[in-house]
Write a protein that holds these residues in place. Structure first.
Motif, short mmCIF file in Angstrom:
data_model
loop_
_atom_site.label_atom_id
_atom_site.label_comp_id
_atom_site.label_asym_id
_atom_site.label_seq_id
_atom_site.Cartn_x
_atom_site.Cartn_y
_atom_site.Cartn_z
N ASN A 39 0.82 -1.21 0.00
CA ASN A 39 0.00 0.00 0.00
C ASN A 39 0.86 1.27 0.00
N ASN A 40 1.95 1.25 0.77
CA ASN A 40 2.84 2.41 0.79
C ASN A 40 3.52 2.60 -0.56
N TYR A 41 3.94 1.49 -1.14
CA TYR A 41 4.57 1.55 -2.47
C TYR A 41 3.63 2.16 -3.50
N SER A 42 2.40 1.65 -3.56
CA SER A 42 1.46 2.11 -4.58
C SER A 42 1.12 3.59 -4.40
N GLU A 43 0.99 4.04 -3.15
CA GLU A 43 0.68 5.45 -2.89
C GLU A 43 1.83 6.35 -3.31
N LYS A 44 3.06 5.94 -2.99
CA LYS A 44 4.22 6.77 -3.31
C LYS A 44 4.44 6.87 -4.82
N VAL A 45 4.29 5.75 -5.52
CA VAL A 45 4.48 5.77 -6.97
C VAL A 45 3.38 6.58 -7.64
N ALA A 46 2.12 6.39 -7.20
CA ALA A 46 1.02 7.15 -7.79
C ALA A 46 1.22 8.65 -7.59
N SER A 47 1.66 9.04 -6.40
CA SER A 47 1.90 10.45 -6.12
C SER A 47 3.00 11.01 -7.02
N ASP A 48 4.05 10.24 -7.19
CA ASP A 48 5.18 10.69 -8.01
C ASP A 48 4.77 10.83 -9.48
N LEU A 49 4.00 9.87 -9.99
CA LEU A 49 3.60 9.91 -11.39
C LEU A 49 2.53 10.98 -11.63
N ASN A 50 1.62 11.13 -10.70
CA ASN A 50 0.59 12.17 -10.84
C ASN A 50 1.21 13.57 -10.89
N SER A 51 2.23 13.77 -10.07
CA SER A 51 2.88 15.09 -9.99
C SER A 51 3.93 15.28 -11.08
N GLN A 52 4.29 14.18 -11.76
CA GLN A 52 5.34 14.20 -12.78
C GLN A 52 6.68 14.66 -12.20
N SER A 53 6.89 14.35 -10.92
CA SER A 53 8.10 14.81 -10.24
C SER A 53 9.35 14.05 -10.67
N GLY A 54 9.19 12.78 -10.98
CA GLY A 54 10.35 11.98 -11.36
C GLY A 54 11.29 11.69 -10.22
N ASN A 55 10.76 11.65 -8.98
CA ASN A 55 11.62 11.39 -7.83
C ASN A 55 12.13 9.96 -7.78
N TYR A 56 11.31 9.03 -8.25
CA TYR A 56 11.73 7.63 -8.35
C TYR A 56 11.97 7.34 -9.82
N GLN A 57 13.24 7.28 -10.19
CA GLN A 57 13.57 7.14 -11.60
C GLN A 57 13.32 5.72 -12.13
N ALA A 58 13.36 4.75 -11.25
CA ALA A 58 13.02 3.37 -11.60
C ALA A 58 12.12 2.83 -10.51
N PHE A 59 11.18 1.95 -10.89
CA PHE A 59 10.26 1.46 -9.88
C PHE A 59 9.64 0.12 -10.29
N TYR A 60 9.17 -0.55 -9.27
CA TYR A 60 8.44 -1.82 -9.39
C TYR A 60 7.08 -1.50 -10.04
N VAL A 61 6.75 -2.22 -11.09
CA VAL A 61 5.52 -1.94 -11.83
C VAL A 61 4.48 -3.02 -11.56
N ASP A 62 3.62 -2.76 -10.59
CA ASP A 62 2.49 -3.64 -10.38
C ASP A 62 1.55 -3.48 -11.58
N PRO A 63 1.13 -4.58 -12.22
CA PRO A 63 0.36 -4.46 -13.46
C PRO A 63 -0.99 -3.77 -13.32
N TYR A 64 -1.55 -3.73 -12.13
CA TYR A 64 -2.89 -3.19 -11.97
C TYR A 64 -2.92 -1.81 -11.35
N VAL A 65 -2.36 -1.70 -10.16
CA VAL A 65 -2.40 -0.43 -9.45
C VAL A 65 -1.52 0.61 -10.15
N VAL A 66 -0.46 0.16 -10.79
CA VAL A 66 0.45 1.09 -11.47
C VAL A 66 0.39 0.94 -12.99
#
Length: 484
Positions: A93-120
């Motif tokens: 849950n923490n992972y999905s929230e952090k990645v969603a926030s980063d992608l929504n904001s287009q911040s690019g803070n996590y340059q590489a990430f685990y790609v869950d096929p559904y939530v992400v």
């Protein structure tokens, strides 16, 4: 060595996994299924040749066995490339929230990430860098043995989304299969076959109806275990997974044209099909099956049923194959010398073994220098040599054909669970991943909501609060509202 059971227990909302644009995909919906994030960097070209890779990147992942192992050996990557990888490993849950926030904001803070096929992946694929330009370019490090070395069903499930571009490399691959007690099946075979009239032996040759009869027979005739079968049937994502194995085996469809097979597509005007004849038939069977299962089943997720099997409370169960590491450990398992694996039973259509893997990808909104560094990390983290190290360290299951063809892995796969140095390659996963046997869920941006509707309604059914027919109608209604 990491505690595999700990990570499996924490890890997946779980196996969310599967389906792809041309696989378990969605056609004509790319525009409405895209992520909320906007433009940032291009998709059609790789970062310019003259840009130097960044010296540091951030990688975030759910805390899974492969990521735990990768974190332990990132110094090797830094030694090879000069690039430092800061790794953040957190619960799902923490992972999905952090990645969603980063992608929504287009911040690019996590340059590489685990790609869950559904939530992400399904929702945010436009914000994940397409990898094809990097693969085709002569200016970038080649993928060892090429992308064709990745198991195709894994690529279909967690690599490609609404537009068909490759956006992630397969990274892990838990798959549900039939775990069973070899000692019990051997001891009671003659008596059971005489009483039941069919082979008392697990495998895709058995039907789900025969599975039910075997479970019921063991309830009445086997002293070693209280119950023949147990299931991960708590009101939870695990119930959706357990139910889908049966649902797809009957040829039932989630949506018109989609029954969990590679190549299935969902068109714009497709409607939910749970209440169709095949869906109701599958639901009636599943409801019947749970009535002879261990009563703890409706309180168990994958970890609960895994522990029940390991402690000798049930003789068989559909379970994620990565639990074999726990089953092999005599400190956690009373049955380590007696564990067998097979493909799940068939029904009217086939044997369906739901796949639950994820990939790793690059943030489209990272700088060109960061993308170049992230590409090097993706190639290194998924190459055969690294996957073998992960297998040795934490039991994470490889996603590359060449790793399974290595002599030491081949030899380990032929041994019993208790004797193999790599227990997670003992289950016949490569057979389960074949097109005719694998079960892949659709890539729909609304999956978290759809998932909850499904397992909530099926939970009401198996707890005696709703009939199978009404349950399937309720799922159709809920999905229709959500997909509008």
């Amino acid at each position: 060595m990491a505690d595999n059971n700990k990570h499996l227990t924490n890890r997946r909302t779980f196996v969310r996994a599967s389906g792809a644009a041309g696989v378990a995909g969605v056609t004509g919906m790319a525009g409405c299924l895209g992520g909320l994030g906007g433009g940032g960097g291009g998709d059609s070209t790789a970062a310019p040749k003259d840009v130097e890779p960044a010296k540091k990147i951030n990688f975030i992942s759910e805390s899974t066995p492969p990521s735990v192992a990768i974190k332990q050996i990132t110094d090797e990557f830094k030694k090879e490339t000069g690039i430092q990888v800061e790794m953040t490993l957190v619960p799902f849950n923490n992972y999905s929230e952090k990645v969603a926030s980063d992608l929504n904001s287009q911040s690019g803070n996590y340059q590489a990430f685990y790609v869950d096929p559904y939530v992400v992946g399904s929702k945010y694929y436009p914000d994940i860098q397409a990898l094809d330009p990097y693969i085709k370019s002569d200016d970038y490090e080649d993928v060892p043995k090429g992308t064709e070395d990745f198991i195709q069903s894994h690529v279909d499930a967690c690599g490609r989304y609404g537009d068909g571009k490759l956006r992630a490399f397969p990274y892990d691959c838990p798959t549900m299969m039939w775990a069973y007690r070899k000692d019990i099946f051997q001891k009671y075979r003659k008596q059971a076959e005489k009483d039941l009239g069919f082979p008392f032996e697990p495998g895709k040759e058995r039907t789900w109806e025969q599975y039910y009869q075997m479970a019921k027979w063991m309830n009445d005739n086997v002293d070693e275990v209280p119950y023949g079968t147990g299931h991960q049937a708590k009101q939870h994502d695990s119930l959706q997974c357990d139910f889908h194995n049966v649902f797809w085996a009957y040829g039932a469809e989630d949506m018109e044209g989609f029954s969990g097979r590679p190549g299935d597509e969902i068109k714009d005007d497709a409607k939910p099909q749970f209440s169709a004849k095949k869906g109701v038939k599958a639901a009636k069977f599943y409801d019947k099956l749970l009535k002879v299962a261990h009563p703890g089943s409706t309180t168990w997720t994958w970890s609960g049923v895994g522990q029940a099997f390991a402690q000798g409370k049930i003789a068989m169960t559909p379970e994620w194959h990565e639990f074999n590491s726990m089953f092999a450990d005599p400190d956690q398992s009373k049955v380590s010398d007696s564990v067998g694996w097979a493909l799940l039973p068939q029904a009217d259509a086939r044997s369906a073994n739901i796949y639950g893997g994820s990939g790793i990808g690059i943030n489209k909104h990272a700088s060109d220098a960061e993308k170049k560094a992230a590409w090097q990390f993706l190639v290194w983290a998924t190459k055969p040599k690294t996957q073998l190290k992960i297998l040795k360290r934490t039991g994470g299951t490889p996603t590359r054909t060449s790793v399974y063809n290595m002599d030491e892995v081949k030899n380990a796969s032929k041994k019993s669970t208790s004797e193999s140095q790599y227990p997670n390659v003992v289950p016949p996963t490569q057979e389960a991943w074949k097109k005719q046997n694998v079960g892949l869920r659709p890539h729909l941006a609304q999956w978290p909501e759809l998932d909850k509707i499904l397992y909530t309604q099926v939970s009401k059914m198996v707890n005696g609060n709703k009939s199978p027919k009404k349950t399937m109608k309720a799922i159709d209604s809920g999905w229709s509202r959500t997909l509008k």
